[in-house]
Design a protein around this motif. Sequence first.
Motif, PDB file in Angstrom:
ATOM      1  N   ARG A 198       0.814  -1.223   0.000  1.00  0.00           N
ATOM      2  CA  ARG A 198       0.000   0.000   0.000  1.00  0.00           C
ATOM      3  C   ARG A 198       0.846   1.270   0.000  1.00  0.00           C
ATOM      4  O   ARG A 198       0.451   2.280  -0.588  1.00  0.00           O
ATOM      5  CB  ARG A 198      -0.937  -0.011   1.208  1.00  0.00           C
ATOM      6  N   ASP A 199       2.020   1.209   0.629  1.00  0.00           N
ATOM      7  CA  ASP A 199       2.820   2.426   0.739  1.00  0.00           C
ATOM      8  C   ASP A 199       3.793   2.617  -0.418  1.00  0.00           C
ATOM      9  O   ASP A 199       4.178   3.763  -0.709  1.00  0.00           O
ATOM     10  CB  ASP A 199       3.605   2.425   2.062  1.00  0.00           C
ATOM     11  N   TYR A 200       4.203   1.518  -1.073  1.00  0.00           N
ATOM     12  CA  TYR A 200       5.292   1.653  -2.042  1.00  0.00           C
ATOM     13  C   TYR A 200       5.007   1.031  -3.407  1.00  0.00           C
ATOM     14  O   TYR A 200       5.397   1.589  -4.432  1.00  0.00           O
ATOM     15  CB  TYR A 200       6.585   1.053  -1.470  1.00  0.00           C
ATOM     16  N   ARG A 234       1.918  -0.184  -4.745  1.00  0.00           N
ATOM     17  CA  ARG A 234       0.644   0.131  -5.417  1.00  0.00           C
ATOM     18  C   ARG A 234       0.763   1.357  -6.319  1.00  0.00           C
ATOM     19  O   ARG A 234       0.200   1.386  -7.418  1.00  0.00           O
ATOM     20  CB  ARG A 234      -0.460   0.331  -4.379  1.00  0.00           C
ATOM     21  N   SER A 235       1.486   2.367  -5.871  1.00  0.00           N
ATOM     22  CA  SER A 235       1.622   3.599  -6.646  1.00  0.00           C
ATOM     23  C   SER A 235       2.834   3.593  -7.574  1.00  0.00           C
ATOM     24  O   SER A 235       3.109   4.588  -8.246  1.00  0.00           O
ATOM     25  CB  SER A 235       1.739   4.794  -5.693  1.00  0.00           C
ATOM     26  N   SER A 236       3.562   2.470  -7.615  1.00  0.00           N
ATOM     27  CA  SER A 236       4.760   2.397  -8.443  1.00  0.00           C
ATOM     28  C   SER A 236       4.397   2.389  -9.925  1.00  0.00           C
ATOM     29  O   SER A 236       3.376   1.821 -10.322  1.00  0.00           O
ATOM     30  CB  SER A 236       5.545   1.123  -8.106  1.00  0.00           C
ATOM     31  N   LYS A 294       2.710  -0.993 -15.088  1.00  0.00           N
ATOM     32  CA  LYS A 294       1.465  -0.341 -15.482  1.00  0.00           C
ATOM     33  C   LYS A 294       1.269  -0.460 -16.998  1.00  0.00           C
ATOM     34  O   LYS A 294       2.225  -0.410 -17.766  1.00  0.00           O
ATOM     35  CB  LYS A 294       1.472   1.137 -15.075  1.00  0.00           C
ATOM     36  N   GLU A 303      -6.774  -6.340  -4.056  1.00  0.00           N
ATOM     37  CA  GLU A 303      -5.372  -5.925  -4.159  1.00  0.00           C
ATOM     38  C   GLU A 303      -4.562  -6.947  -4.953  1.00  0.00           C
ATOM     39  O   GLU A 303      -3.666  -6.585  -5.730  1.00  0.00           O
ATOM     40  CB  GLU A 303      -4.768  -5.757  -2.767  1.00  0.00           C
ATOM     41  N   THR A 315       0.213  -6.495 -12.333  1.00  0.00           N
ATOM     42  CA  THR A 315       1.494  -5.782 -12.397  1.00  0.00           C
ATOM     43  C   THR A 315       2.632  -6.765 -12.667  1.00  0.00           C
ATOM     44  O   THR A 315       3.474  -6.555 -13.556  1.00  0.00           O
ATOM     45  CB  THR A 315       1.756  -5.031 -11.088  1.00  0.00           C
TER      46      THR A 315
END
Length: 996
Positions: free
Chosen positions: A436-438, A440-442, A446, A496, A503
């Motif tokens: 969640r901290d690193y 997911r937003s990477s 994508k 998730e 990914t």
Amino acid sequence: MLPVFGDNRRREINLGGSSSVTSQAAILNQARARRIEREAIRKRQESAVTIQAWWRGISVARRVRQQLREQFTGDVTGLTGLRCLVLIGQDDDVLDRWATEVLSQGSLFSLAGGADREHWLVLMRQVTFLLLRSVSDRPRSERAVSCLQVLCALFNSTSAVEATGSSGNQLTLSITEYAVQHEFYQHLSRSIQSIGPETKNALTLPYLVELIYRPLITLERSSQTFLQCFQSFIIYILTIPLLPNRIPLSALTALSSKLPLSSLSVLSTSIAALTSAIPLSSHVHLIANLYAFTSPRYATLPLPSLKAYLQLMTASLSVLPVHALDPPSDVRPPNSFWADDSDSETHEPQVTVVASFSQVQRLPQLDARTQKRLQTLPSPTHLNALLKAAQQHRDALPDLVAWLVSLWTIWPTRRDKILSTLLLYGGGGLVREIWRDYVRSSPLGKEGNMSSLMDPSLASAWPPLLLLTDMYTQSLLTMGDDEFFSNSRTSLTLDELVVFSRTLFNIAFTLYWRYDQTKLQDGTVPGLSVRWEGVRDKITKCLQAIHARDSRKPFMPEDHWHVSSQIDMNSFVDVAVFEEQQLDESSAPRAMTKRQLSYHSPRLGVLNNIPFAIPFETRVLIFRRFVQSDKRTRGDDGRGRIDVSIRRGHIAQDGYDRLADVDLRARIHITFIDQFGEPEAGIDGGGVFKEFFTSLCKEVFDTDRGLWLENKRNEIYPNPHSYATEPHSLSWYRFIGRILGKALYKGILIDVAFAGFFLAKWLDKQSFLDDLASLDPDLYQGLIFLKNYTGNVDDLALNFTIATEDFGVAKAVELIPDGSNVPVTRENRLQYIYLTSHYRLSKQIKLQSEAFFEGLSDMIDPKWLRMFNQQELQILLGGVNAPVDVQDLRAHTQYGGLYGDDESTIQMFWKVLEDFDPEQRRMFLRFVTSCSRPPLLGFKQLNPLFAIRDAGSDEHRLPTASTCVNLLKMPRYQSEKVLRDKLLQAISSGAGFDLS
């Protein structure tokens, strides 16, 4: 005859020719010899002049030095003596006398406070350098102690301030800066290493240790000189082997407390330069020493310094070769692997594919004390301390992640131990936290961003992704489906997991689809020592584990795993078959690993590593095309025919005796021998072989024969009993594997269900804890209880053994060497759970599975099977577990006798079959083909095609079937009701079943 003029010396002239030539050559040689002689004389004269000049210089120098010594003796502690000391240069006797005098008189700084201050300072800088050199030349000598005491005083601002007042700080600072810029730490390093780790009582050691930290205390931490000083300290001092072991305890305590580790942050911008300045073999000692001095301060380190520490450790780890930190094989800890070395199913070997790969670098063997210190790096105590510090400073977690990935990359034998600690830390919530901290937003993985996958700008995104991938893969080994689907805080939610798996899938497919595979093997992830090929392997392993869960109990969206929208399937099939043919024609080994296959063929790499990227039906088509291609390549039609006689009452034994060693790819002609010893008349064209094969399967897979057991789902697996591991039994497993391979090769379906964990062995895949539920429910529940136990695990009194029973005798099998003396604790319980389930699912049937697969591989190329998972392989063996499509069956039916599709009995038959419920249809299919499941790609794949033949007009007779040729023999019934009743009676009771 006398001379006319009486001149006996008259020159005689020879006009003959040859003598004149000889005379000319002699003249030239003589001239050359004289020239060489003159040159030699000239050189001797020049050498003599040079020697004379040197000697005059030496003589003058001696006289001058003698004069300087005399002047020095007259004013030892004065300015003149100091000048003489510098001019005399490196003379240990003079340096020792001066040091002794200034110490005894307390006059070291006597000239630093007056008019001669600047002169004293310039001279004292030079003297400092002379003292350092003198000490490094004789570090064990007691006479060097006085020199060291002077140096300690010069670098101690307190001494200078006491003698000169507040200006003493500037004096010390100036001397320190000069020393640091003139190899100060190089001299200290040589001195300390010359003493040796066994001589802690050397009188010079405490002073040498004090000199290590004095400049770091004196210099302004914001200055460039402090940075240079700190860098030199790292390069030359912290790389000394066994540094803590060389220093007396009191001096070690002082050094540890004085080091400005809170200022490690000044190194942040120069870590790359530091790493390159240190020799490869010294990085191990830097890691060991840096850990020894820094680890007690984790909790108090400021965030920037903690980050710099982790970055420096990561950089040093990244330059080391794999296994550099491993102890020698003869002292390797027994429980360094979750699974033992003899079982290759858990860790695929790192195969070298091309000869151009660089050779693995080897470091000198490490001292046992260094090894002991390094062993603490992956320990739960150390890891928990680091994790706690990183969670206090949230911004340090990415640097810790990079360090962890680098640590187990170059120390793979500690990987499982590290991952186990991480999974248990803080109640097991680290997986979600990293996601969640690193991750997911990477930007990694994508859609639409795959072309920049190897861009160095994405370096910081890789460590969290790789850590999460390894952690999640490891967690699945000991995670039951109940926990997996329960939205536990120790795992990812299903939503998730959908995003995470996609990914990983995008990254893996991109790496397999690359035509430039050399870059994957030679290149590494920016900032890490992980090769791109290793990244692909990690991601593939995690994807396979997630897909296995989805295959057992689907939760992913439709087409989640497919790339059919991105590539043309028709061309994919054609090129995959072509690449397979190319491999067969090359000198490449048939039994290639998945990694080797990826190097040679992108499409076969996809099919063997992430086959779920391609629709199942497409892969079945490719499998059939592979078989057809193999038949053409091997000249199947021209291989001749093997005639085999089989007695009706001894089908299994005769099949084993006659077919164990023959080439089963050839055409096998079976002749049955009846009870009277006479050959039976059979239907040729493969039909009798199918009958033989169907009867053979009934016998060899019968659980009463001792080779197979059945779980509660009626799925069979090899008997783990010791009887099944005897050579005779293993030869039977090998034979059964060959026969089953023949069925796959010919497309014959079998009505046998294999346990999933056994099918996994065919595919070189790992079984999971949840597979144990179908084999040993009680053991499974016990392990789940242990995993979730919140009390004191020690109270359960478990050790690393498992109880087995053989011939009625119970015994304890050790899961690791000396396992009976290794208790199960909270820290190692995941290892125990894994090893226990691994033993029951894999090790107990290892020999049986290998023998079976050896036989299967004789017929079917292993890479063909790796295109499927366990569930798909079962479908390939026995057909799809789906309703029987009557219309598809009708469209691919042949007729014989008076029958045709428009005949009234046939019309009634199809109407009756349409009215059957699904179970009745399956019963009918088994009645006519011996298998209740339809072929995956439809009844057009049934070999031979389903047929109906006229069986006369007697309506009292039941329909019969020849399953060997998929033939239904049906009387010409005139009533639909009669046809229904007779057909139901036949398929329900087996009446009229005919194998002739």
